[in-house]
Design an enzyme around this catalytic site. Structure first.
Site, PDB file in Angstrom:
ATOM      1  N   SER A 185       0.852  -1.199   0.000  1.00  0.00           N
ATOM      2  CA  SER A 185       0.000   0.000   0.000  1.00  0.00           C
ATOM      3  C   SER A 185       0.880   1.239   0.000  1.00  0.00           C
ATOM      4  CB  SER A 185      -0.861  -0.027   1.271  1.00  0.00           C
ATOM      5  OG  SER A 185      -1.419   1.239   1.533  1.00  0.00           O
ATOM      6  N   TYR A 220      -2.588  -0.682  10.053  1.00  0.00           N
ATOM      7  CA  TYR A 220      -2.618  -1.052   8.631  1.00  0.00           C
ATOM      8  C   TYR A 220      -1.279  -0.700   7.980  1.00  0.00           C
ATOM      9  CZ  TYR A 220      -4.312  -0.998   3.758  1.00  0.00           C
ATOM     10  OH  TYR A 220      -4.486  -1.224   2.409  1.00  0.00           O
TER      11      TYR A 220
HETATM   12  N1  LIG Z   1      -9.358  -0.603  -2.008  1.00  0.00           N
HETATM   13  C1  LIG Z   1      -8.229   0.138  -1.996  1.00  0.00           C
HETATM   14  O1  LIG Z   1      -8.207   1.342  -2.309  1.00  0.00           O
HETATM   15  C2  LIG Z   1      -6.934  -0.497  -1.614  1.00  0.00           C
HETATM   16  C3  LIG Z   1      -5.781   0.284  -1.649  1.00  0.00           C
HETATM   17  C4  LIG Z   1      -4.575  -0.290  -1.275  1.00  0.00           C
HETATM   18  C5  LIG Z   1      -4.536  -1.618  -0.913  1.00  0.00           C
HETATM   19  N2  LIG Z   1      -5.680  -2.339  -0.866  1.00  0.00           N
HETATM   20  C6  LIG Z   1      -5.557  -3.728  -0.442  1.00  0.00           C
HETATM   21  O2  LIG Z   1      -6.160  -4.613  -1.387  1.00  0.00           O
HETATM   22  C7  LIG Z   1      -6.636  -5.769  -0.707  1.00  0.00           C
HETATM   23  C8  LIG Z   1      -8.094  -6.021  -1.018  1.00  0.00           C
HETATM   24  O3  LIG Z   1      -8.833  -4.858  -0.749  1.00  0.00           O
HETATM   25  P1  LIG Z   1     -10.394  -4.768  -1.128  1.00  0.00           P
HETATM   26  O4  LIG Z   1     -10.712  -3.312  -1.197  1.00  0.00           O
HETATM   27  O5  LIG Z   1     -10.690  -5.657  -2.278  1.00  0.00           O
HETATM   28  O6  LIG Z   1     -11.040  -5.387   0.201  1.00  0.00           O
HETATM   29  P2  LIG Z   1     -12.449  -6.146   0.414  1.00  0.00           P
HETATM   30  O7  LIG Z   1     -12.838  -5.937   1.835  1.00  0.00           O
HETATM   31  O8  LIG Z   1     -13.440  -5.780  -0.658  1.00  0.00           O
HETATM   32  O9  LIG Z   1     -12.070  -7.686   0.203  1.00  0.00           O
HETATM   33  C9  LIG Z   1     -11.320  -8.420   1.119  1.00  0.00           C
HETATM   34  C10 LIG Z   1     -11.828  -9.856   1.073  1.00  0.00           C
HETATM   35  O10 LIG Z   1     -10.985 -10.628   1.929  1.00  0.00           O
HETATM   36  C11 LIG Z   1     -11.814 -11.555   2.628  1.00  0.00           C
HETATM   37  N3  LIG Z   1     -11.167 -11.959   3.876  1.00  0.00           N
HETATM   38  C12 LIG Z   1     -11.090 -11.237   5.040  1.00  0.00           C
HETATM   39  N4  LIG Z   1     -10.466 -11.945   5.977  1.00  0.00           N
HETATM   40  C13 LIG Z   1     -10.120 -13.141   5.411  1.00  0.00           C
HETATM   41  C14 LIG Z   1      -9.472 -14.298   5.888  1.00  0.00           C
HETATM   42  N5  LIG Z   1      -9.026 -14.380   7.159  1.00  0.00           N
HETATM   43  N6  LIG Z   1      -9.290 -15.320   5.033  1.00  0.00           N
HETATM   44  C15 LIG Z   1      -9.736 -15.268   3.761  1.00  0.00           C
HETATM   45  N7  LIG Z   1     -10.382 -14.201   3.255  1.00  0.00           N
HETATM   46  C16 LIG Z   1     -10.577 -13.151   4.067  1.00  0.00           C
HETATM   47  C17 LIG Z   1     -13.121 -10.807   2.861  1.00  0.00           C
HETATM   48  O11 LIG Z   1     -14.195 -11.691   3.129  1.00  0.00           O
HETATM   49  C18 LIG Z   1     -13.262 -10.015   1.568  1.00  0.00           C
HETATM   50  O12 LIG Z   1     -14.045 -10.728   0.610  1.00  0.00           O
HETATM   51  C19 LIG Z   1      -6.333  -5.539   0.781  1.00  0.00           C
HETATM   52  O13 LIG Z   1      -5.104  -6.139   1.090  1.00  0.00           O
HETATM   53  C20 LIG Z   1      -6.237  -4.049   0.871  1.00  0.00           C
HETATM   54  O14 LIG Z   1      -5.466  -3.659   1.949  1.00  0.00           O
HETATM   55  C21 LIG Z   1      -6.883  -1.826  -1.213  1.00  0.00           C
END
Ligand SMILES: NC(=O)c1ccc[n+]([C@@H]2O[C@H](COP(=O)([O-])OP(=O)(O)OC[C@H]3O[C@@H](n4cnc5c(N)ncnc54)[C@H](O)[C@@H]3O)[C@@H](O)[C@H]2O)c1
Length: 270
Positions: free
Chosen positions: A151, A164
């Site tokens: 990130s 985070y």
């Molecule tokens: N959305 C953004 O702007 C952004 C920016 C930087 C990084 N990220 C990173 O991208 C990744 C995904 O983000 P997102 O926005 O798609 O999140 P999201 O919440 O939409 O999806 C995360 C998924 O992970 C699953 N999950 C949670 N705990 C779990 C576990 N213990 N085992 C298996 N599955 C599990 C959840 O059920 C969910 O479906 C994360 O690592 C997040 O930090 C997102």
């Protein structure tokens, strides 16, 4: 351009029920990969697998917890029984949590420690454990590609999200460490890289970036001021970079953390 292909590669995508995982899973089946969609929530998974099959893709869903070694080992056995190899691991499960975000005036010293523990555990160990289990299969095969999600919070401090940020910095460092471990001990065909997304509007951060009336929050005005491209990312803009890193076109690339951020990490703001 065939060396950009991931056709017929078996790709595990953790957190595939979520926003980023879903988008990348769709692009992977469209590129001909065999997708193993893994998520802790069954309800997230059923719709996802149906959607991937409707696109004409080969996809299976596995309910699994990235923090539970036994659940990951069972998944590895099932995948090997069905498809015979594990070529790609995308560690997407993770994200920030409401209790782990400090209120604007809340001192660090009043942060809830259980929330710190939860957010660092999911984002750090939730990447390390799947690497431990599925990476072992890749080491034995002598081939494989792992992509972790870091990130912008790993590059420089972002206010209010200490847990985070610390966990994502750990993911960046672990990516470098495991890349070296794999290349030194198992050869040049097992590669480990990360992407570092900038600011994409998702469920986890919508409330801090967009006001209920749709206008930008004070925080998102600051984000855009430091983003030379002057916009948020569209999640589909991650897909090509992930495919490239997993393909033979990136055959000499290991241990990198690739920013996908509209220039946020390159810009001083001045
Ligand atoms: N959305 C953004 O702007 C952004 C920016 C930087 C990084 N990220 C990173 O991208 C990744 C995904 O983000 P997102 O926005 O798609 O999140 P999201 O919440 O939409 O999806 C995360 C998924 O992970 C699953 N999950 C949670 N705990 C779990 C576990 N213990 N085992 C298996 N599955 C599990 C959840 O059920 C969910 O479906 C994360 O690592 C997040 O930090 C997102």
């Amino acid at each position: 351009m065939n060396n950009f292909s991931i056709k017929d590669k078996v790709a595990i995508i953790t957190g595939a029920g979520g926003v980023l995982g879903g988008s990348i899973a769709q692009s992977f089946v469209q590129a001909g990969a065999k997708v193993v969609a893994m998520d802790i929530r069954q309800e997230n998974l059923d719709a996802r697998v149906q959607e991937l099959r409707d696109l004409g893709g080969q996809a299976i869903g596995i309910v699994g917890n990235v923090l539970d070694k036994a659940s990951l080992e069972k998944a590895a056995q099932d995948i090997l029984a069905q498809w015979g190899s594990i070529d790609i691991l995308l560690n997407i499960a993770g994200g920030n949590m409401p209790g782990a975000t400090l209120e604007p005036t809340q001192p660090f010293f009043e942060m809830e420690l259980p929330s710190w523990d939860k957010v660092t555990n999911l984002n750090m160990n939730g990447t390390v454990y799947p690497c431990y289990v599925f990476g072992k299969v890749m080491a034995a095969q002598g081939s494989g590609s792992i992509i972790n999600i870091s990130s912008m919070a790993a590059f420089a401090a972002i206010t209010r999200v200490p847990g985070y940020s610390a966990a994502k910095a750990a993911v960046s460092n672990f990516t470098q460490w495991l890349a070296c471990e794999m290349a030194l001990k198992y050869g040049d065909k097992v590669r480990v890289n990360a992407i570092a997304p900038g600011f994409f509007i998702g469920d986890q951060n919508r409330a801090v970036l967009i006001n209920p009336d749709g206008s930008l929050t004070e925080r998102s005005v600051k984000v855009l001021a430091k983003t030379p491209m002057k916009r948020f990312g569209d999640i589909t803009e991650l897909n090509g970079a992930v495919q490239f890193l997993c393909s033979q076109a990136a055959g000499f690339i290991t241990g990198v953390v690739l920013p996908i951020d509209g220039g946020f990490s390159a810009f001083s703001g001045v």
